[in-house]
Design a protein around this motif. Sequence first.
Motif, mmCIF file in Angstrom:
data_model
loop_
_atom_site.group_PDB
_atom_site.id
_atom_site.type_symbol
_atom_site.label_atom_id
_atom_site.label_comp_id
_atom_site.label_asym_id
_atom_site.label_seq_id
_atom_site.Cartn_x
_atom_site.Cartn_y
_atom_site.Cartn_z
ATOM 1 N N ALA A 248 50.394 47.525 27.132
ATOM 2 C CA ALA A 248 49.366 47.879 26.149
ATOM 3 C C ALA A 248 49.163 49.388 26.079
ATOM 4 C CB ALA A 248 48.056 47.175 26.483
ATOM 5 N N GLN A 249 49.307 50.064 27.220
ATOM 6 C CA GLN A 249 49.147 51.514 27.225
ATOM 7 C C GLN A 249 50.216 52.221 26.407
ATOM 8 O OE1 GLN A 249 48.910 52.576 31.375
ATOM 9 N NE2 GLN A 249 46.754 51.991 31.534
ATOM 10 N N MET A 250 51.361 51.550 26.183
ATOM 11 C CA MET A 250 52.387 52.136 25.319
ATOM 12 C C MET A 250 51.869 52.320 23.895
ATOM 13 S SD MET A 250 55.757 49.930 26.445
ATOM 14 C CE MET A 250 56.298 49.835 28.162
ATOM 15 N N ALA A 251 50.878 51.516 23.519
ATOM 16 C CA ALA A 251 50.278 51.618 22.190
ATOM 17 C C ALA A 251 48.934 52.326 22.246
ATOM 18 C CB ALA A 251 50.114 50.228 21.580
ATOM 19 N N GLY A 252 48.604 52.917 23.397
ATOM 20 C CA GLY A 252 47.348 53.628 23.552
ATOM 21 C C GLY A 252 46.148 52.748 23.758
ATOM 22 N N ILE A 253 46.354 51.534 24.272
ATOM 23 C CA ILE A 253 45.268 50.577 24.468
ATOM 24 C C ILE A 253 44.983 50.417 25.956
ATOM 25 C CG2 ILE A 253 44.535 48.186 24.157
ATOM 26 C CD1 ILE A 253 46.421 48.056 21.748
ATOM 27 N N ASP A 254 43.721 50.567 26.345
ATOM 28 C CA ASP A 254 43.283 50.309 27.713
ATOM 29 C C ASP A 254 42.618 48.940 27.764
ATOM 30 O OD1 ASP A 254 44.132 52.762 28.808
ATOM 31 O OD2 ASP A 254 42.312 53.759 28.076
ATOM 32 N N LEU A 255 43.182 48.048 28.565
ATOM 33 C CA LEU A 255 42.650 46.696 28.658
ATOM 34 C C LEU A 255 41.680 46.583 29.839
ATOM 35 C CD1 LEU A 255 45.888 44.576 28.052
ATOM 36 C CD2 LEU A 255 44.060 45.094 26.415
ATOM 37 N N PRO A 256 40.571 45.863 29.679
ATOM 38 C CA PRO A 256 39.586 45.702 30.753
ATOM 39 C C PRO A 256 39.985 44.612 31.739
ATOM 40 C CG PRO A 256 38.811 44.588 28.790
ATOM 41 C CD PRO A 256 40.111 45.240 28.415
ATOM 42 N N LEU A 257 41.025 44.864 32.507
ATOM 43 C CA LEU A 257 41.477 43.866 33.471
ATOM 44 C C LEU A 257 42.073 44.525 34.704
ATOM 45 C CD1 LEU A 257 44.799 43.863 33.081
ATOM 46 C CD2 LEU A 257 44.269 42.352 31.182
ATOM 47 N N SER A 258 42.216 43.746 35.759
ATOM 48 C CA SER A 258 42.870 44.166 36.999
ATOM 49 C C SER A 258 44.083 43.287 37.243
ATOM 50 C CB SER A 258 41.906 44.047 38.190
ATOM 51 O OG SER A 258 40.767 44.859 38.004
ATOM 52 N N THR A 259 45.115 43.861 37.841
ATOM 53 C CA THR A 259 46.310 43.096 38.185
ATOM 54 C C THR A 259 46.329 42.853 39.686
ATOM 55 O OG1 THR A 259 47.564 43.981 36.326
ATOM 56 C CG2 THR A 259 48.824 43.054 38.141
ATOM 57 N N ILE A 260 46.381 41.588 40.061
ATOM 58 C CA ILE A 260 46.220 41.176 41.459
ATOM 59 C C ILE A 260 47.352 40.233 41.840
ATOM 60 C CG2 ILE A 260 44.669 40.001 43.090
ATOM 61 C CD1 ILE A 260 42.333 40.797 41.328
ATOM 62 N N ASN A 261 47.779 40.301 43.082
ATOM 63 C CA ASN A 261 48.868 39.460 43.573
ATOM 64 C C ASN A 261 48.383 38.039 43.858
ATOM 65 O OD1 ASN A 261 51.680 39.891 44.108
ATOM 66 N ND2 ASN A 261 51.285 39.421 46.249
ATOM 67 N N VAL A 262 49.189 37.065 43.473
ATOM 68 C CA VAL A 262 48.931 35.659 43.787
ATOM 69 C C VAL A 262 50.158 35.098 44.494
ATOM 70 C CG1 VAL A 262 48.389 33.378 42.872
ATOM 71 C CG2 VAL A 262 47.455 35.404 41.760
ATOM 72 N N GLN A 263 49.934 34.369 45.588
ATOM 73 C CA GLN A 263 51.033 33.887 46.417
ATOM 74 C C GLN A 263 51.106 32.364 46.435
ATOM 75 O OE1 GLN A 263 51.217 35.839 50.330
ATOM 76 N NE2 GLN A 263 49.653 37.257 49.602
ATOM 77 N N ALA A 264 52.298 31.872 46.708
ATOM 78 C CA ALA A 264 52.515 30.435 46.870
ATOM 79 C C ALA A 264 53.669 30.235 47.844
ATOM 80 C CB ALA A 264 52.825 29.768 45.536
ATOM 81 N N LEU A 265 53.794 29.035 48.372
ATOM 82 C CA LEU A 265 54.823 28.754 49.357
ATOM 83 C C LEU A 265 55.214 27.290 49.284
ATOM 84 C CD1 LEU A 265 52.921 28.277 52.632
ATOM 85 C CD2 LEU A 265 51.948 29.792 50.923
ATOM 86 N N VAL A 266 56.356 26.956 49.854
ATOM 87 C CA VAL A 266 56.859 25.600 49.782
ATOM 88 C C VAL A 266 57.489 25.224 51.121
ATOM 89 C CG1 VAL A 266 59.122 26.296 48.866
ATOM 90 C CG2 VAL A 266 58.257 24.004 48.412
ATOM 91 N N THR A 267 57.308 23.967 51.525
ATOM 92 C CA THR A 267 57.851 23.487 52.790
ATOM 93 C C THR A 267 59.242 22.897 52.593
ATOM 94 O OG1 THR A 267 57.078 21.194 52.607
ATOM 95 C CG2 THR A 267 55.501 22.833 53.419
#
Length: 421
Positions: A248-267
């Motif tokens: 979005a910043q490529m178009a000059g737009i600031d978005l009201p959000l945070s980017t956070i890591n989400v994890q998962a695993l498998v047995t």
Amino acid sequence: MDPKLGYSGFSLLKHAVTGNRRWPDFLAEPEMRASYDIVIIGGGGHGLATAHYLAANHGVTNVAVVEGGWIGGGNTARNTTIVRSDYLLNASFQLKHFALKLWSDLTQDLNFNVMYEPRGYVDLAHSDGELEHFTLRANAMRMRGAEASILTGQEVQHRVPELDLSGRKRFPVAGALVQEAGGVVRHDAVAWGFARSAAASGIHVFQNCPATGIDVKSGRIVAVNTPKGRIACKQALISVAGSSSAVAQMAGIDLPLSTINVQALVTEPVKPALDAVVNYNAGLSYVSQTSKGEFVLGGATDGYASYARRGSFERIEDVLARAVQMFPFLSRLRLMRHWSGSADIPMDGNAMLGRTQVDGLMINAGWGYAGFKATPAVGWCMAELLATGKIPDLVAPFTLERFAQGAEHDDAGIGPYPWLQ
């Protein structure tokens, strides 16, 4: 059988004899045009679903989908495949429930088996107060035409016999909300099915082709730049999950959000032992078993902003501690794989859908780890917006304007703490 690709029992035998070396390309690489009516930035589940419904519902095929990696390699593959619609607020429920209806027919719609399995989603309550809230949510779901039930005591044990409800627990189980239509869908098949359908309709899908810039002139989008060339366009959709802010910043737009890591695993895989998706709410840990016998486990976000897409032993320990309290036999299994994805989360924990301040540029972002379950509904609605210019009713509550209007949708009741959504 698909006559275009020659899928049949006879073709399987024929290709087996020739060493499976003559299968046609699943997704051919087209020649990029200088311009398209619409460019979809992001070839994940949402972007490809939008492309599919543009062609299927509106006959719009002069469309390019540009994906930075390979189809099925992004967040579509970095999730735990759960689908459900057990939400309290009407806006969230209606969108997710429409998606749940679409999931049930998607295999026929795409002529591709997406492996939707309505095993049931069991949401455990750990106090009388939490169970009262679940009862309120179940009643709201029923009033809107969805199936939901509240279980207590032995009813929970009967629904999920594998649950350990014995002894003194730090977080005892007071009951559960169950949505039997909830379950799982094969994530890879979703990406491949939508991609194949879009390509077969004449839409161009480009892999390993990230957007490197967005050209804006006089407040209107005019082109999307890629390593394979500049694409002039009348409209574009940003649908890139955890990379939403950067694109979005490529178009000059600031978005009201945070980017956070989400994890998962498998047995490691074992014989069938669990026929439902079970969610433990005291700290969050959810468990299901795949058709191959593996147990898939996930939990809360990391709690701090990150684009890393790598895991941490702290989060694995949190998820496993709660999973083992539910199902002690899991302690004897070995972990086989672990992965993580980037979740973009606004302050109210709900998605951002619709127009931006740049004319012709649309946004689909802010899904956190609720994006997969909404995939077909998002594609349906964003296709309608791009094709007609009208905001669909299901999308109207989630436009960017809600933050300026004070009309946020806080389903979890958490407030301005996105890592808890």
